[in-house]
Design a protein around this motif. Structure first.
Motif, PDB file in Angstrom:
ATOM      1  N   HIS A  50       0.769  -1.307  -0.099  1.00  0.00           N
ATOM      2  CA  HIS A  50      -0.141  -0.003  -0.003  1.00  0.00           C
ATOM      3  C   HIS A  50       0.909   1.328   0.133  1.00  0.00           C
ATOM      4  O   HIS A  50       0.538   2.027  -0.755  1.00  0.00           O
ATOM      5  CB  HIS A  50      -0.953  -0.073   1.286  1.00  0.00           C
ATOM      6  CG  HIS A  50      -2.244  -0.755   1.166  1.00  0.00           C
ATOM      7  ND1 HIS A  50      -3.055  -0.798   0.139  1.00  0.00           N
ATOM      8  CD2 HIS A  50      -2.655  -2.019   1.755  1.00  0.00           C
ATOM      9  CE1 HIS A  50      -4.140  -1.622   0.029  1.00  0.00           C
ATOM     10  NE2 HIS A  50      -3.702  -2.525   1.007  1.00  0.00           N
ATOM     11  N   VAL A  51       1.863   1.179   0.654  1.00  0.00           N
ATOM     12  CA  VAL A  51       2.905   2.346   0.833  1.00  0.00           C
ATOM     13  C   VAL A  51       3.444   2.555  -0.636  1.00  0.00           C
ATOM     14  O   VAL A  51       3.498   3.715  -1.052  1.00  0.00           O
ATOM     15  CB  VAL A  51       4.043   2.115   1.887  1.00  0.00           C
ATOM     16  CG1 VAL A  51       5.015   3.187   1.676  1.00  0.00           C
ATOM     17  CG2 VAL A  51       3.355   2.166   2.994  1.00  0.00           C
ATOM     18  N   ALA A  52       3.849   1.478  -1.445  1.00  0.00           N
ATOM     19  CA  ALA A  52       4.361   1.469  -2.680  1.00  0.00           C
ATOM     20  C   ALA A  52       3.352   2.024  -3.746  1.00  0.00           C
ATOM     21  O   ALA A  52       3.654   3.052  -4.616  1.00  0.00           O
ATOM     22  CB  ALA A  52       4.735   0.333  -3.290  1.00  0.00           C
ATOM     23  N   HIS A  89       0.811   7.054  -6.807  1.00  0.00           N
ATOM     24  CA  HIS A  89      -0.237   7.790  -6.974  1.00  0.00           C
ATOM     25  C   HIS A  89       0.262   9.628  -6.620  1.00  0.00           C
ATOM     26  O   HIS A  89      -0.256  10.438  -6.977  1.00  0.00           O
ATOM     27  CB  HIS A  89      -1.499   7.429  -6.469  1.00  0.00           C
ATOM     28  CG  HIS A  89      -2.200   6.434  -7.012  1.00  0.00           C
ATOM     29  ND1 HIS A  89      -2.831   6.752  -8.178  1.00  0.00           N
ATOM     30  CD2 HIS A  89      -2.207   5.090  -6.646  1.00  0.00           C
ATOM     31  CE1 HIS A  89      -3.220   5.493  -8.719  1.00  0.00           C
ATOM     32  NE2 HIS A  89      -2.959   4.417  -7.759  1.00  0.00           N
ATOM     33  N   THR A  90       1.083   9.420  -5.412  1.00  0.00           N
ATOM     34  CA  THR A  90       1.331  10.784  -5.115  1.00  0.00           C
ATOM     35  C   THR A  90       2.448  11.496  -5.962  1.00  0.00           C
ATOM     36  O   THR A  90       2.198  12.619  -6.504  1.00  0.00           O
ATOM     37  CB  THR A  90       2.223  10.601  -3.579  1.00  0.00           C
ATOM     38  OG1 THR A  90       1.633   9.995  -2.736  1.00  0.00           O
ATOM     39  CG2 THR A  90       2.505  11.971  -3.229  1.00  0.00           C
ATOM     40  N   ALA A 145      -7.541  13.734  -8.067  1.00  0.00           N
ATOM     41  CA  ALA A 145      -7.933  12.259  -8.175  1.00  0.00           C
ATOM     42  C   ALA A 145      -6.572  11.401  -7.619  1.00  0.00           C
ATOM     43  O   ALA A 145      -6.976  10.506  -7.082  1.00  0.00           O
ATOM     44  CB  ALA A 145      -8.264  11.822  -9.871  1.00  0.00           C
ATOM     45  N   HIS A 146      -5.525  11.755  -8.175  1.00  0.00           N
ATOM     46  CA  HIS A 146      -4.530  10.953  -7.761  1.00  0.00           C
ATOM     47  C   HIS A 146      -4.032  11.001  -6.192  1.00  0.00           C
ATOM     48  O   HIS A 146      -3.912   9.905  -5.527  1.00  0.00           O
ATOM     49  CB  HIS A 146      -3.270  11.285  -8.789  1.00  0.00           C
ATOM     50  CG  HIS A 146      -3.194  10.806  -9.733  1.00  0.00           C
ATOM     51  ND1 HIS A 146      -3.319   9.413 -10.370  1.00  0.00           N
ATOM     52  CD2 HIS A 146      -3.184  11.479 -11.078  1.00  0.00           C
ATOM     53  CE1 HIS A 146      -3.281   9.298 -11.514  1.00  0.00           C
ATOM     54  NE2 HIS A 146      -3.456  10.502 -11.898  1.00  0.00           N
ATOM     55  N   ALA A 167      -3.777   7.904  -3.455  1.00  0.00           N
ATOM     56  CA  ALA A 167      -2.909   7.887  -2.750  1.00  0.00           C
ATOM     57  C   ALA A 167      -3.198   7.783  -1.304  1.00  0.00           C
ATOM     58  O   ALA A 167      -2.749   7.082  -0.542  1.00  0.00           O
ATOM     59  CB  ALA A 167      -1.707   9.129  -2.988  1.00  0.00           C
ATOM     60  N   LEU A 168      -4.139   8.753  -1.038  1.00  0.00           N
ATOM     61  CA  LEU A 168      -4.714   8.424   0.453  1.00  0.00           C
ATOM     62  C   LEU A 168      -5.451   7.279   0.772  1.00  0.00           C
ATOM     63  O   LEU A 168      -5.089   7.112   1.966  1.00  0.00           O
ATOM     64  CB  LEU A 168      -5.691   9.739   0.640  1.00  0.00           C
ATOM     65  CG  LEU A 168      -6.080  10.074   1.737  1.00  0.00           C
ATOM     66  CD1 LEU A 168      -5.219  10.323   2.950  1.00  0.00           C
ATOM     67  CD2 LEU A 168      -7.378  11.033   1.609  1.00  0.00           C
ATOM     68  N   THR A 169      -6.076   6.626  -0.132  1.00  0.00           N
ATOM     69  CA  THR A 169      -6.626   5.364   0.102  1.00  0.00           C
ATOM     70  C   THR A 169      -5.519   4.474   0.622  1.00  0.00           C
ATOM     71  O   THR A 169      -6.148   3.781   1.523  1.00  0.00           O
ATOM     72  CB  THR A 169      -7.501   4.985  -0.852  1.00  0.00           C
ATOM     73  OG1 THR A 169      -8.472   5.891  -1.324  1.00  0.00           O
ATOM     74  CG2 THR A 169      -8.100   3.707  -0.909  1.00  0.00           C
TER      75      THR A 169
END
Length: 112
Positions: free
Chosen positions: A29-31, A36-37, A54-55, A59-61
Motif C-alpha cells: 500500500h505504501v508503494a 499515486h502521489t 484524483a491521484h 494515494a490517500l486510500t
C-alpha cells in the motif's frame, strides 16, 4: 490447563503466520501511495488541480490502508499532507496542493 495451552499455542501460531502478510500488505500500500502521489505532483505541476485531486485521493486510500495494516508515523504524516493536497486541489489551488503532495511523498518514502 492442557486445553488452554493448546488454544494459546494455536493462537500464537496463527499470529506468527499472519504477521508477515500484514507487513507486506502495508508495504504494498505504501508503494501504491507513492506511485499515486508522484502522479499527483506531476499533474499538479502542470496546473491540473482536478487530476491532482484524483491521484491524491487514490494515494490517500492506499496510505490509510497501509496505516491500518501497520502503524507508522511517516505514513501518518503523509496522510495529513495528502488530505491537505486534496483540500487545496478541490479549491483549484494546484500549486499549494502540489506542495502538500511533495511533503507527503517525502514522508511516504521514509516509511518504505
Amino acid at each position: 490447563m492442557n486445553r488452554r495451552s493448546a488454544v494459546f499455542a494455536f493462537a500464537l501460531g496463527l499470529a506468527f503466520v499472519s504477521a508477515p502478510r500484514l507487513s507486506l500488505a502495508a508495504e504494498d500500500h505504501v508503494a501504491e501511495a507513492i506511485t499515486h502521489t508522484k502522479e499527483a505532483i506531476s499533474t499538479g505541476k502542470a496546473g491540473h488541480a482536478d487530476q491532482l485531486v484524483a491521484h491524491a485521493k487514490a494515494a490517500l486510500t492506499h496510505a490509510e490502508a497501509a496505516e491500518k495494516a501497520k502503524a507508522n508515523p511517516h505514513v501518518a504524516e503523509g496522510i495529513t499532507h495528502l488530505k491537505a493536497a486534496v483540500e487545496h486541489g478541490e479549491m483549484g489551488h494546484a500549486d499549494i496542493g502540489t506542495t502538500h503532495a511533495e511533503e507527503a511523498l517525502k514522508h511516504l518514502e521514509m516509511a518504505k
